[in-house]
Each structure stands twice: as C-alpha cells, then as structure tokens.
Write a protein that holds these residues in place. Structure first.
Motif, mmCIF file in Angstrom:
data_model
loop_
_atom_site.group_PDB
_atom_site.id
_atom_site.type_symbol
_atom_site.label_atom_id
_atom_site.label_comp_id
_atom_site.label_asym_id
_atom_site.label_seq_id
_atom_site.Cartn_x
_atom_site.Cartn_y
_atom_site.Cartn_z
ATOM 1 N N ALA A 271 -27.828 14.103 1.026
ATOM 2 C CA ALA A 271 -26.467 14.349 0.061
ATOM 3 C C ALA A 271 -25.426 13.952 1.098
ATOM 4 O O ALA A 271 -24.527 13.021 0.869
ATOM 5 N N ASP A 272 -25.365 14.242 2.270
ATOM 6 C CA ASP A 272 -24.289 14.274 3.233
ATOM 7 C C ASP A 272 -24.299 12.743 3.525
ATOM 8 O O ASP A 272 -23.264 12.110 3.623
ATOM 9 N N ARG A 273 -25.387 12.053 3.775
ATOM 10 C CA ARG A 273 -25.405 10.634 4.274
ATOM 11 C C ARG A 273 -24.981 9.666 2.934
ATOM 12 O O ARG A 273 -24.340 8.779 3.168
ATOM 13 N N MET A 274 -25.220 10.151 1.629
ATOM 14 C CA MET A 274 -24.621 9.578 0.697
ATOM 15 C C MET A 274 -23.215 9.388 0.573
ATOM 16 O O MET A 274 -22.387 8.508 0.314
ATOM 17 N N LEU A 275 -22.715 10.669 0.807
ATOM 18 C CA LEU A 275 -21.241 10.626 0.841
ATOM 19 C C LEU A 275 -20.650 9.961 1.964
ATOM 20 O O LEU A 275 -19.863 9.122 1.864
ATOM 21 N N ASP A 276 -21.176 10.068 3.323
ATOM 22 C CA ASP A 276 -20.980 9.219 4.427
ATOM 23 C C ASP A 276 -20.906 7.669 3.846
ATOM 24 O O ASP A 276 -19.992 6.891 4.477
ATOM 25 N N MET A 277 -21.896 7.410 3.228
ATOM 26 C CA MET A 277 -21.838 5.823 2.805
ATOM 27 C C MET A 277 -20.947 5.541 1.662
ATOM 28 O O MET A 277 -21.089 4.307 1.171
ATOM 29 N N GLY A 278 -20.298 6.392 1.126
ATOM 30 C CA GLY A 278 -19.235 5.952 0.290
ATOM 31 C C GLY A 278 -19.979 6.027 -1.378
ATOM 32 O O GLY A 278 -19.398 5.329 -2.156
ATOM 33 N N PHE A 279 -21.013 6.888 -1.560
ATOM 34 C CA PHE A 279 -21.616 6.905 -2.720
ATOM 35 C C PHE A 279 -20.969 7.786 -3.698
ATOM 36 O O PHE A 279 -21.761 7.998 -4.709
ATOM 37 N N ILE A 280 -20.128 8.703 -3.118
ATOM 38 C CA ILE A 280 -19.784 9.708 -4.082
ATOM 39 C C ILE A 280 -19.401 9.239 -5.434
ATOM 40 O O ILE A 280 -19.662 10.102 -6.362
ATOM 41 N N ARG A 281 -18.656 8.283 -5.564
ATOM 42 C CA ARG A 281 -18.110 7.940 -7.046
ATOM 43 C C ARG A 281 -19.450 7.210 -7.844
ATOM 44 O O ARG A 281 -19.391 7.623 -8.877
ATOM 45 N N ASP A 282 -20.454 6.664 -7.138
ATOM 46 C CA ASP A 282 -21.433 6.175 -7.966
ATOM 47 C C ASP A 282 -22.174 7.327 -8.368
ATOM 48 O O ASP A 282 -22.570 7.522 -9.602
ATOM 49 N N ILE A 283 -22.365 8.406 -7.434
ATOM 50 C CA ILE A 283 -23.137 9.713 -8.081
ATOM 51 C C ILE A 283 -22.355 10.296 -8.908
ATOM 52 O O ILE A 283 -23.328 10.631 -10.180
ATOM 53 N N ARG A 284 -21.047 10.365 -9.148
ATOM 54 C CA ARG A 284 -20.464 10.968 -10.101
ATOM 55 C C ARG A 284 -20.657 10.262 -11.423
ATOM 56 O O ARG A 284 -20.565 10.761 -12.807
ATOM 57 N N ARG A 285 -20.656 8.905 -11.379
ATOM 58 C CA ARG A 285 -20.865 8.048 -12.551
ATOM 59 C C ARG A 285 -22.215 8.323 -13.040
ATOM 60 O O ARG A 285 -22.733 8.372 -14.228
ATOM 61 N N ILE A 286 -23.089 8.287 -12.219
ATOM 62 C CA ILE A 286 -24.703 8.585 -12.608
ATOM 63 C C ILE A 286 -24.637 10.231 -13.512
ATOM 64 O O ILE A 286 -25.438 10.184 -14.365
ATOM 65 N N LEU A 287 -23.903 10.956 -12.921
ATOM 66 C CA LEU A 287 -24.063 12.305 -13.055
ATOM 67 C C LEU A 287 -23.516 12.333 -14.529
ATOM 68 O O LEU A 287 -24.164 13.057 -15.564
ATOM 69 N N ALA A 288 -22.554 11.614 -14.995
ATOM 70 C CA ALA A 288 -22.015 11.662 -16.323
ATOM 71 C C ALA A 288 -23.060 11.207 -17.375
ATOM 72 O O ALA A 288 -22.894 11.501 -18.589
ATOM 73 N N HIS A 289 -24.186 10.699 -16.844
ATOM 74 C CA HIS A 289 -25.220 10.109 -17.849
ATOM 75 C C HIS A 289 -26.094 11.064 -18.163
ATOM 76 O O HIS A 289 -27.305 11.117 -18.644
ATOM 77 N N LEU A 290 -26.054 12.222 -17.365
ATOM 78 C CA LEU A 290 -27.244 13.290 -17.268
ATOM 79 C C LEU A 290 -27.033 14.371 -18.189
ATOM 80 O O LEU A 290 -25.811 14.806 -18.396
ATOM 81 N N SER A 291 -27.985 15.097 -18.749
ATOM 82 C CA SER A 291 -27.766 16.154 -19.268
ATOM 83 C C SER A 291 -27.373 17.459 -18.424
ATOM 84 O O SER A 291 -27.947 17.595 -17.299
ATOM 85 N N VAL A 292 -26.654 18.283 -18.870
ATOM 86 C CA VAL A 292 -26.137 19.461 -17.751
ATOM 87 C C VAL A 292 -27.220 20.273 -17.979
ATOM 88 O O VAL A 292 -27.250 21.252 -16.763
ATOM 89 N N ASP A 293 -28.097 20.428 -18.894
ATOM 90 C CA ASP A 293 -29.160 21.312 -18.861
ATOM 91 C C ASP A 293 -30.269 20.869 -18.177
ATOM 92 O O ASP A 293 -31.310 20.394 -18.511
ATOM 93 N N ARG A 294 -30.091 20.943 -16.746
ATOM 94 C CA ARG A 294 -31.177 20.407 -15.902
ATOM 95 C C ARG A 294 -31.122 21.226 -14.622
ATOM 96 O O ARG A 294 -30.244 22.018 -14.186
ATOM 97 N N GLN A 295 -32.447 21.160 -13.832
ATOM 98 C CA GLN A 295 -32.718 21.840 -12.398
ATOM 99 C C GLN A 295 -32.058 20.678 -11.417
ATOM 100 O O GLN A 295 -32.265 19.543 -11.576
ATOM 101 N N THR A 296 -31.395 21.191 -10.589
ATOM 102 C CA THR A 296 -30.829 20.206 -9.197
ATOM 103 C C THR A 296 -31.060 20.857 -8.154
ATOM 104 O O THR A 296 -31.099 22.006 -7.796
ATOM 105 N N LEU A 297 -31.553 20.005 -7.371
ATOM 106 C CA LEU A 297 -31.830 20.497 -5.802
ATOM 107 C C LEU A 297 -31.008 19.572 -4.948
ATOM 108 O O LEU A 297 -31.034 18.100 -5.259
#
Ligand code: AMP
Length: 401
Positions: free
Chosen positions: A158-184
């Motif tokens: 995850a640290d490298r994803m942030l370094d590479m500027g993916f945070i906005r992409d990640i948050r956009r992906i998260l918006a499509h996921l159910s909140v009822d999930r297991q996250t690692l």
C-alpha cells in the motif's frame, strides 16, 4: 510449527508441500489463523517475508467456506490490488499455485497489454482478481467487471501505491465495493497517509509486523564505494568484471539513466538490460526472464520497476545512484540475501549524494562502511552538483502500472 496446525484445508496443504515449504514463516504463522476467522489485518511486511502465501492461503480457504464458487456469472469475490504489473503477475502466479487443487478461478489484469482478452476472461467468471489500479478502473468504467459481491480486499504494498500516486484511484475503486467485507492491508512503511487509509478501511484490525526473515543487519553486507560522478560506470564495470559477478541488480534514479547505463555496460562487454515503467510489458517480462535464467548478467532498474520483483537469492545489489528517498535504499538492498543466503549491497556514492547518504544512515541508525577502490579515489576538489529530482515519482501514475 507446521502448516497443518494453522487450520488450512488439505488441498492447500498439498499445494504448499509441493512448493517445498515445510515451516510457515513468521508472518504466515501470525496472519493465517486470524484471516481464516475473517478478521481485518494491518500487516507490516515487505516482499521476502512470505506475505503473499500469508494472505493467499487463508483467502482461498475463506472463499471455499463462504461462497458459492459455482454460481452463474461468478462475480469477483476477492480482489488483490498491487502497485506494479510485475507484482500483480507474481501474486497472480501464487494464487494459481496455491489454489491449484481448488475449484476457484483467478485472473490477473494490468495495463500495458490488450484489454479484450481480459474482458473475455472476466466475462467467463472469476473468483479472485489480482489487478493494478489503473487497468481495474478501465474495466469498472467499461462495466466489464462486477465487484458488487466482493468479500475480501487485499491492498498489497500500500505504501508504494500511495508513492506512485494511486490514492485517488484506490478510493474510486473502493466506492464500488461493499463495505461489508474483510480487508487486508500490507505495507512496508507506516506514514501518516498509510495510517489514515488503514483507519478508513480496516475494522478492528489485527496488527502484525515482521522484519524480513533475514534482516539487513544480519545477512546483507553493505559497503559504500566513494567515487567521482563521472567514473561510476568505469568502476561498476570493473567490479562486475574483476569479481566475475554473474547476476547483478543495479539501481539508477531515472528511467533515462537506466537505459543509458545498460547501453554503456553492453559496450563494455557486459550483457545488461534495463527495466522501468516506460518499457512495454513484453519487454519488461523478457528482460526479467533473461536475467533470471542468466542470459543477461546485469539488470538495471528504477525503484518503481524493481519493487516486489521476486528474484530469489540475488547475490549482488548495486546502487549506481543513491535513491532520493531513504526508505527506497532499504527496499533496494532487500533484493539481496534472501531466504537465508548471504547478500552484498554496494553503493557507488559521489560528492553530490552525501546528503542522501546521511539520510540513509540516519534511517538505518548506523554508519555504512566506506571503502575506496584503488585507482578510483575521489577528487577532493570536486564540488557537489544538485541532483535532479525526477518529477514522475509524485505524479499520479495511472498509466504506468
Ligand atoms: P513473498 O514475501 O510472498 O514475496 O515470498 C518470498 C519468497 O519466499 C517466495 O519466493 C516464496 O515462494 C517463498 N516462501 C513463502 N513462504 C515460504 C515458506 N513457508 N517456506 C519457504 N519459502 C517460502
């Protein structure tokens, strides 16, 4: 401790034993039982600790226990996000290896290759998807992936994803996921930004932190060779040639620098290729393959390209240039001395880089021994020149992974 005692099912134990593993690594021992119980996880671990099996094995078992794997259309039930194509390919391979005796389907999708075959695979139905953020968003945009039933999300490096500027992409992906999930969430470092992401995403997570099995202190010898900036290439060729090193990973700060150095080494009669984000996926895979099989002696890489590369037991890592970010030094030298083997990390440091060196030594909390190579004594009259910062690093980099 054995894999059996962690509560894994027979099909997984069989796959693990075929890989030749007999003892779970510390992260596997700590993570597997909790993930099997359905808990969220914040894992401090880098490549080389066995973290991939640490999350893949229990993830596969959870999918067998919790879902209807034969459901028509098979919506994606587990998603692993990785920062780079290479890491996605490696994780995808692990998912296939460990899950070979289970009736689950997986797919790996990343940019730089045609999208249509990926669409066809997704249409057939996939239980586990391994993806880089940019290409996954393309699929989401085109409506070719269904994440509505996702039960498990893994953010790898995850640290490298942030370094590479993916945070906005990640948050956009998260918006499509159910909140009822297991996250690692796995990360080698814990900046404020990572902790914030963890607070937003994880529910009562287990915290597990492991050092590399072979921590930098014990099995990697580190040396600095002070040298003038314009004599680095000559020194590098000399070191490789005189010691007859056959497999050397060399780091440069920039893509351009990587290309130029690989060309120069070739001219010196040392087989070399460069690997970085501007190369096509095919060229990167080919370069890595040739390096692994010994056809090419030197792989010149930038930090982003090298992160997560699973090259076992690499004997030599050379920092042709020190990284701008001290943490990257730790990641770089982590490529050597794996799986209990001794490794050697050398850094060619010129007068321009003394501040970077101080930052690294502060991070390591120790001084790295300096050895001047005869005939390459630095000129004491040389004055430092500013190091050009690559702009790409902090820029959102959707297209590159
Ligand atoms: P990773 O940190 O997931 O990239 O794994 C690093 C390397 O360790 C990979 O080459 C794995 O195949 C290997 N590995 C993972 N778990 C074990 C284990 N329990 N015993 C021996 N090797 C392992």
């Amino acid at each position: 401790m054995s894999f059996e005692s962690l509560g894994l099912q027979a099909e997984l134990l069989r796959a693990v034993s075929e890989k030749g593993y007999d003892t779970p690594t510390p992260i596997q021992q700590q993570a597997i039982p909790g993930i099997l119980e359905g808990r969220d996880l914040m894992g401090g671990a880098q490549t080389g600790t066995g973290k991939t099996a640490g999350f893949t094995l229990p993830l596969l078992q959870r999918l067998m226990q919790t879902g209807k794997p034969r459901m028509a259309g098979r919506p994606v039930r587990a998603l692993v996000l990785t920062p780079t194509r290479e890491l996605a390919a490696q994780v995808g391979e692990s998912v296939r290896d460990y899950g070979k005796y289970l009736p689950l389907r997986s797919a790996t999708i990343f940019g730089g290759v045609k999208i249509n075959p990926q669409i066809r695979t997704l249409r057939k139905g996939v239980d586990i998807l391994v993806a880089t953020p940019g290409r996954l968003l393309d699929h989401i945009g085109q409506g070719t992936v269904d994440l509505s039933q996702l039960g498990i999300l893994v953010l790898d490096e995850a640290d490298r994803m942030l370094d590479m500027g993916f945070i906005r992409d990640i948050r956009r992906i998260l918006a499509h996921l159910s909140v009822d999930r297991q996250t690692l969430l796995f990360s080698a470092t814990f900046s404020g930004e990572i902790r914030k992401l963890a607070r937003d995403l994880l529910r009562e997570p287990m915290h597990i932190e492991v050092a590399r099995q072979n921590s930098a202190a014990t099995s990697i010898s580190q040396t600095i060779h002070p040298v003038d900036r314009d004599r680095k290439r000559e020194l590098l060729s000399r070191l490789i040639g005189a010691n007859d090193w056959r497999q050397v990973l060399v780091f440069t700060r920039t893509k351009h620098g990587a290309n130029r150095l690989a060309d120069q080494l070739q001219k010196d009669g040392i087989t070399a290729s460069a690997i970085h984000g501007n190369k096509s996926q095919g060229a990167r895979t080919r370069a890595l393959g040739e390096f692994k099989t010994g056809k090419v002696r030197v792989l010149v890489a930038t930090d982003i390209a090298a992160r997560g590369l699973d090259i076992d037991q690499l004997p030599h890592v050379i920092n042709y240039e020190l990284p701008n970010v001290a943490e990257d030094y730790v990641h770089r030298i982590g490529r050597t001395g794996r799986a209990g083997n001794h490794g050697e990390a050398l850094s060619l440091v010129c007068v321009d880089e003394l501040k970077l060196l101080r930052d690294i030594e502060r991070l390591l909390r120790r001084e790295i021994p300096k050895v001047v190579v005869e005939g390459f004594e630095p000129d004491p009259a040389q004055r430092p020149q500013p190091i050009q910062k690559p702009h790409a690093r902090r820029r959102p980099a959707r297209r590159r992974a």
